[in-house]
Design a protein around this motif. Structure first.
Motif, PDB file in Angstrom:
ATOM      1  N   PRO A   1      22.219   1.625   5.730  1.00 52.79           N
ATOM      2  CA  PRO A   1      21.230   0.551   5.576  1.00 52.79           C
ATOM      3  C   PRO A   1      21.715  -0.494   4.573  1.00 52.79           C
ATOM      4  CG  PRO A   1      20.604   2.415   4.227  1.00 52.79           C
ATOM      5  CD  PRO A   1      21.862   2.824   4.952  1.00 52.79           C
ATOM      6  N   GLU A   2      20.921  -1.530   4.450  1.00 55.38           N
ATOM      7  CA  GLU A   2      21.174  -2.532   3.415  1.00 55.38           C
ATOM      8  C   GLU A   2      20.846  -1.946   2.041  1.00 55.38           C
ATOM      9  OE1 GLU A   2      22.430  -5.561   3.793  1.00 55.38           O
ATOM     10  OE2 GLU A   2      22.643  -5.293   5.968  1.00 55.38           O
ATOM     11  N   ALA A   3      21.400  -2.536   1.009  1.00 59.33           N
ATOM     12  CA  ALA A   3      21.089  -2.099  -0.357  1.00 59.33           C
ATOM     13  C   ALA A   3      19.603  -2.318  -0.631  1.00 59.33           C
ATOM     14  CB  ALA A   3      21.935  -2.871  -1.361  1.00 59.33           C
ATOM     15  N   PRO A   4      18.972  -1.456  -1.420  1.00 60.37           N
ATOM     16  CA  PRO A   4      17.526  -1.583  -1.664  1.00 60.37           C
ATOM     17  C   PRO A   4      17.200  -2.799  -2.524  1.00 60.37           C
ATOM     18  CG  PRO A   4      18.455   0.122  -3.054  1.00 60.37           C
ATOM     19  CD  PRO A   4      19.557  -0.299  -2.132  1.00 60.37           C
ATOM     20  N   ASP A   5      15.959  -3.221  -2.415  1.00 57.29           N
ATOM     21  CA  ASP A   5      15.454  -4.306  -3.258  1.00 57.29           C
ATOM     22  C   ASP A   5      15.332  -3.790  -4.700  1.00 57.29           C
ATOM     23  OD1 ASP A   5      14.161  -6.384  -4.487  1.00 57.29           O
ATOM     24  OD2 ASP A   5      12.474  -6.472  -3.080  1.00 57.29           O
ATOM     25  N   PRO A   6      15.979  -4.415  -5.661  1.00 54.16           N
ATOM     26  CA  PRO A   6      15.906  -3.909  -7.044  1.00 54.16           C
ATOM     27  C   PRO A   6      14.590  -4.188  -7.744  1.00 54.16           C
ATOM     28  CG  PRO A   6      17.200  -5.926  -6.965  1.00 54.16           C
ATOM     29  CD  PRO A   6      16.865  -5.579  -5.537  1.00 54.16           C
ATOM     30  N   ALA A   7      13.640  -4.848  -7.067  1.00 52.64           N
ATOM     31  CA  ALA A   7      12.382  -5.217  -7.734  1.00 52.64           C
ATOM     32  C   ALA A   7      11.609  -3.984  -8.201  1.00 52.64           C
ATOM     33  CB  ALA A   7      11.517  -6.059  -6.790  1.00 52.64           C
ATOM     34  N   GLY A   8      11.709  -2.870  -7.481  1.00 54.77           N
ATOM     35  CA  GLY A   8      10.984  -1.679  -7.875  1.00 54.77           C
ATOM     36  C   GLY A   8      11.418  -1.120  -9.214  1.00 54.77           C
ATOM     37  N   PHE A   9      12.704  -1.266  -9.534  1.00 54.70           N
ATOM     38  CA  PHE A   9      13.234  -0.784 -10.807  1.00 54.70           C
ATOM     39  C   PHE A   9      13.302  -1.888 -11.857  1.00 54.70           C
ATOM     40  CE2 PHE A   9      14.724   2.860  -8.351  1.00 54.70           C
ATOM     41  CZ  PHE A   9      14.605   3.892  -9.271  1.00 54.70           C
ATOM     42  N   ALA A  10      12.752  -3.067 -11.547  1.00 54.45           N
ATOM     43  CA  ALA A  10      12.876  -4.200 -12.476  1.00 54.45           C
ATOM     44  C   ALA A  10      12.091  -3.980 -13.763  1.00 54.45           C
ATOM     45  CB  ALA A  10      12.423  -5.488 -11.789  1.00 54.45           C
ATOM     46  N   ARG A  11      11.081  -3.094 -13.743  1.00 54.37           N
ATOM     47  CA  ARG A  11      10.299  -2.850 -14.964  1.00 54.37           C
ATOM     48  C   ARG A  11      11.076  -2.023 -15.995  1.00 54.37           C
ATOM     49  NH1 ARG A  11       4.405  -0.713 -13.696  1.00 54.37           N
ATOM     50  NH2 ARG A  11       5.515   0.808 -12.383  1.00 54.37           N
ATOM     51  N   TYR A  12      12.212  -1.486 -15.581  1.00 49.68           N
ATOM     52  CA  TYR A  12      13.075  -0.734 -16.502  1.00 49.68           C
ATOM     53  C   TYR A  12      14.307  -1.591 -16.767  1.00 49.68           C
ATOM     54  CZ  TYR A  12      10.057   2.836 -14.491  1.00 49.68           C
ATOM     55  OH  TYR A  12       8.970   3.544 -14.053  1.00 49.68           O
ATOM     56  N   PRO A  13      14.639  -1.858 -18.038  1.00 45.50           N
ATOM     57  CA  PRO A  13      15.707  -2.821 -18.356  1.00 45.50           C
ATOM     58  C   PRO A  13      17.022  -2.564 -17.630  1.00 45.50           C
ATOM     59  CG  PRO A  13      14.510  -2.234 -20.340  1.00 45.50           C
ATOM     60  CD  PRO A  13      13.969  -1.356 -19.256  1.00 45.50           C
ATOM     61  N   THR A  14      17.416  -1.296 -17.468  1.00 52.07           N
ATOM     62  CA  THR A  14      18.698  -1.007 -16.811  1.00 52.07           C
ATOM     63  C   THR A  14      18.505  -0.430 -15.408  1.00 52.07           C
ATOM     64  OG1 THR A  14      18.729   1.178 -17.882  1.00 52.07           O
ATOM     65  CG2 THR A  14      19.879  -0.626 -18.998  1.00 52.07           C
ATOM     66  N   GLY A  15      17.296  -0.548 -14.856  1.00 55.47           N
ATOM     67  CA  GLY A  15      17.030   0.003 -13.534  1.00 55.47           C
ATOM     68  C   GLY A  15      17.864  -0.611 -12.429  1.00 55.47           C
ATOM     69  N   PRO A  16      17.907  -1.967 -12.308  1.00 50.80           N
ATOM     70  CA  PRO A  16      18.740  -2.566 -11.255  1.00 50.80           C
ATOM     71  C   PRO A  16      20.214  -2.202 -11.379  1.00 50.80           C
ATOM     72  CG  PRO A  16      17.154  -4.157 -12.103  1.00 50.80           C
ATOM     73  CD  PRO A  16      17.072  -2.971 -13.000  1.00 50.80           C
ATOM     74  N   GLN A  17      20.712  -2.062 -12.616  1.00 54.43           N
ATOM     75  CA  GLN A  17      22.113  -1.666 -12.795  1.00 54.43           C
ATOM     76  C   GLN A  17      22.357  -0.248 -12.286  1.00 54.43           C
ATOM     77  OE1 GLN A  17      20.261  -3.333 -14.864  1.00 54.43           O
ATOM     78  NE2 GLN A  17      21.414  -4.719 -16.210  1.00 54.43           N
ATOM     79  N   LEU A  18      21.355   0.638 -12.447  1.00 57.89           N
ATOM     80  CA  LEU A  18      21.502   1.992 -11.921  1.00 57.89           C
ATOM     81  C   LEU A  18      21.615   1.967 -10.406  1.00 57.89           C
ATOM     82  CD1 LEU A  18      21.444   5.084 -12.239  1.00 57.89           C
ATOM     83  CD2 LEU A  18      18.943   4.966 -12.127  1.00 57.89           C
ATOM     84  N   LEU A  19      20.782   1.194  -9.743  1.00 54.24           N
ATOM     85  CA  LEU A  19      20.861   1.087  -8.290  1.00 54.24           C
ATOM     86  C   LEU A  19      22.225   0.573  -7.848  1.00 54.24           C
ATOM     87  CD1 LEU A  19      17.409  -0.376  -7.147  1.00 54.24           C
ATOM     88  CD2 LEU A  19      18.303   1.905  -6.721  1.00 54.24           C
ATOM     89  N   SER A  20      22.724  -0.441  -8.532  1.00 58.03           N
ATOM     90  CA  SER A  20      24.032  -1.005  -8.174  1.00 58.03           C
ATOM     91  C   SER A  20      25.146   0.016  -8.364  1.00 58.03           C
ATOM     92  CB  SER A  20      24.316  -2.256  -9.015  1.00 58.03           C
ATOM     93  OG  SER A  20      23.349  -3.254  -8.786  1.00 58.03           O
ATOM     94  N   ALA A  21      25.066   0.776  -9.464  1.00 58.93           N
ATOM     95  CA  ALA A  21      26.102   1.777  -9.722  1.00 58.93           C
ATOM     96  C   ALA A  21      26.093   2.871  -8.661  1.00 58.93           C
ATOM     97  CB  ALA A  21      25.903   2.381 -11.110  1.00 58.93           C
ATOM     98  N   VAL A  22      24.909   3.313  -8.245  1.00 58.01           N
ATOM     99  CA  VAL A  22      24.812   4.332  -7.193  1.00 58.01           C
ATOM    100  C   VAL A  22      25.370   3.795  -5.884  1.00 58.01           C
ATOM    101  CG1 VAL A  22      23.202   5.683  -5.808  1.00 58.01           C
ATOM    102  CG2 VAL A  22      22.881   5.512  -8.275  1.00 58.01           C
ATOM    103  N   ALA A  23      25.047   2.534  -5.549  1.00 52.17           N
ATOM    104  CA  ALA A  23      25.564   1.934  -4.315  1.00 52.17           C
ATOM    105  C   ALA A  23      27.082   1.805  -4.351  1.00 52.17           C
ATOM    106  CB  ALA A  23      24.915   0.569  -4.094  1.00 52.17           C
TER     107      ALA A  23
END
Length: 644
Positions: A116-138
């Motif tokens: 699939p496409e990479a997920p929308d990082p908006a769900g983890f945006a409330r956590y300062p390093t949440g979007p970076q975690l998603l990117s690292a996993v991808a």
């Protein structure tokens, strides 16, 4: 590996492959072999062109299935887990490999769906390093995080987004939750976000055909995401890129059968072996999670205080100085004025009220009315309680919770008192009391005895639930009452404070932002203060510091040895302990249903760095006793969840 439950035979054996079976035998398939004159099950670990055995090799008797169910990665993990917990490989493989079913094996293999496409990082945006975690996993990086979820967080969706990130990078994911209720929510979120056919849900209550079919979907690589409870920690996942455990403090993550593994520890170890990303997540935080952060193995993923304040409920303790001055009975009343007023206002506003009680049943524990000693059955010494009597029109009588014999009379062996009183009140009795306190209000009960509710409507109602059985309310609860705090905080257990906060926070997280949560406890208690501040990380750091000073897990590794006094003495005489080992005990073990004779328990404690040596020493003694056919088995449990 031959399925023989003897510690001294915990090793692979070489067999010859007959020519007529050569095309069927592959690494990881199930076979039957002749062992000690009898046919036994086995699984092929590898095929080799030579052997170190000097004699003649026995041939394989039969190929049960040519399906390679044991992957090399799981075989390595199983061996490592067995060594870590002083167990045998066959015990671990029984947890890893479901029983074979012929019908699922005959179904055609399916191709894995496109990523699939990479997920929308908006769900983890409330956590300062949440979007970076998603990117690292991808990206396939071995990112490690201890995630403390915000109250009211849609955590099933966030976990599904993490799995989506792994899939988008061409890697697999394994997500483990405590129970079926959580698994249903996670599977529903995954069905929305992940491609059809990419998910295998391993449930303990699924039929054998369904469970084995889903296991094969993961083993064959058509399903690259595996969701499940603790039995899924050893599931085969192709190109594993992420492991996640939700609510790692829940005791359901601890396997009650040998070798007594814990889902969190196995997944952390699996992430280390596979070099993949790992997330230890929950509303609260355990001392083990805090150790991962303080050791540098993982980073914490938390929201800032401003975001937390907008999402958290408003927690009030009835034991505060203000409440005691306002209501003199607040310290002793089970439902103080504050709790009554909060519930009444929430019901008048048309919202449901959650009432959490620590125990299931009606009156699960009775004590002597005079000396408060626990009431025991005169026949089997089991605990007395009160429950509805079958076929008696709902009549409730005192009876033994082990042998079910009614206690028509009672004579306390300590003071010869003849009257009983309730020590703990369960959710059924609480529901009756709440129904009388709020006439006209609907009362729903969720617990082991009455059935666990997954969801409740958003209208006015009182929902009485035990910890872990709290249903999700549509739109959230308007208030929550956390009763009988002493039953949780007063337990003689190493994890009493940590476990109490976890149960309270899981319940309070279901309440709408800024709505009241009333906890019937002393406001000065550190656990109550952590709840009021919504600071699980602070309490986890304090717990870890206390355990480090006292030498308790997880800073140390500890083994529990249980058996009769004679068997334990023999076991300890043969045990070659590491240099810095500390032996504690013995102490008598509480009697269990059907137990015959006296049993004792020793605790063996070593620094964490010597845990491997302790496990090796325990395995050696178990192997020697097994070879000598010792008449009594010594129960060995490394890192036990409960240290009462």
């Amino acid at each position: 590996m031959v399925d023989v439950p003897l510690a001294h035979l915990d090793r692979p054996f070489d067999y010859a492959v007959p020519d007529e079976l050569a095309e069927q035998v592959v690494a990881g398939c199930r076979v039957r072999v002749r062992f000690a004159g009898k046919l036994a099950d086995g699984v092929v670990l590898e095929l080799a062109g030579s052997t170190d055995h000097t004699g003649k090799l026995a041939p394989l008797a039969k190929v049960v299935s040519a399906e390679p169910v044991l992957t090399p990665e799981v075989a390595e993990l199983a061996r490592s887990v067995a060594d870590r917990y002083a167990g045998t490989l066959t015990d671990v493989l029984r947890l890893a490999l479901p029983p074979r079913r012929a019908a699922p094996e005959k179904r055609p293999r399916l191709d894995a769906p496109p990523p699939p496409e990479a997920p929308d990082p908006a769900g983890f945006a409330r956590y300062p390093t949440g979007p970076q975690l998603l990117s690292a996993v991808a990206d396939g990086a071995p990112a490690r995080a201890v995630w403390t979820a915000l109250p009211g967080e849609e955590w099933p969706t966030r976990l599904a987004e993490l799995a989506q990130a792994a899939l988008s990078g061409g890697r697999g994911a394994l997500v483990v939750v405590p129970d079926g209720k959580d698994l249903d929510r996670l599977a529903a979120a995954a069905e929305v976000l992940l491609p059809a056919g990419s998910v295998a849900v391993l449930r303990a209550d699924a039929s054998p055909d369904v469970r084995y079919g889903r296991f094969l979907a993961a083993s064959r690589g058509s399903a690259q995401v595996v969701l499940g409870t603790r039995g899924a920690v050893l599931a085969p996942v192709r190109d594993l890129g992420l492991v996640v455990v939700w609510d790692d403090g829940d005791d359901l993550h601890a396997e009650p059968r040998a070798p007594y593994l814990h889902a969190r520890d196995v997944l952390v170890h699996r992430a280390h072996l596979a070099g993949c990303a790992a997330v230890v997540a929950g509303t609260a935080r355990t001392a083990e999670g805090q150790l991962l952060v303080e050791s540098g193995w993982a980073h914490e993923l938390v929201a800032d205080r401003a975001t937390l304040r907008t999402a958290a409920p408003r927690v009030q303790a009835v034991g505060s100085d203000f409440e005691l001055a306002r209501d003199a009975a607040a310290r002793t009343a089970r439902l103080p004025t504050l709790a009554f007023d909060v519930a009444r206002k929430a019901l008048q506003a048309g919202t449901p009220v959650l009432v959490q009680v620590p125990r299931s049943g009606y009156v699960p524990s009775l004590v002597c009315d005079r000396c408060r000693a626990p009431a025991r059955c005169a026949h089997c010494a089991g605990p007395l309680g009160v429950a509805p009597r079958p076929g008696a029109g709902g009549t409730r009588i005192a009876a033994c919770r082990w042998c079910a014999r009614p206690a028509a009379t009672f004579d306390c062996p300590h003071c010869h008192g003849t009257k009983l009183r309730a020590a703990v009140i369960g959710e059924a009795r609480t529901a009756e009391e709440m129904g009388r306190a709020f006439p006209g209000a609907a009362v729903r009960v969720s617990g082991r005895g009455s059935g666990v509710l997954a969801t409740v409507p958003g209208g006015p109602a009182l929902v009485v639930a035990t910890p872990g059985a709290e249903p999700v309310a549509e739109g959230g609860y308007g208030a929550a009452l956390l009763l009988d705090a002493w039953a949780l905080l007063g337990r003689a257990d190493l994890r009493a404070g940590e476990e109490t906060l976890r149960r309270w926070m899981n319940a309070a997280a279901l309440v709408r932002p800024e709505q009241p949560v009333v906890v019937a406890a002393d406001a000065g208690h550190p656990v109550v203060q952590a709840l009021v501040r919504w600071d699980p990380a602070g309490l986890a750091a304090r717990e870890l510091a206390d355990r480090r000073e006292l030498g308790f897990p997880p800073v140390t590794r500890m083994a529990s040895l249980s058996a009769s006094p004679a068997a334990l003495a023999e076991f300890l005489d043969a045990l070659r302990l590491p240099d810095h080992a500390d032996v504690l005990g013995p102490v008598p073990e509480p009697p269990r249903p059907g137990q015959e004779g006296e049993r004792e328990r020793y605790l063996v404690r070593v620094p964490r760095g010597e845990g491997t040596g302790l496990a090796r020493a325990l395995r050696e003694v178990q192997g020697v006793r097994s070879a000598k056919k010792a008449p009594e088995h010594v129960r060995v449990q490394l890192d036990p969840l409960e240290l009462a």
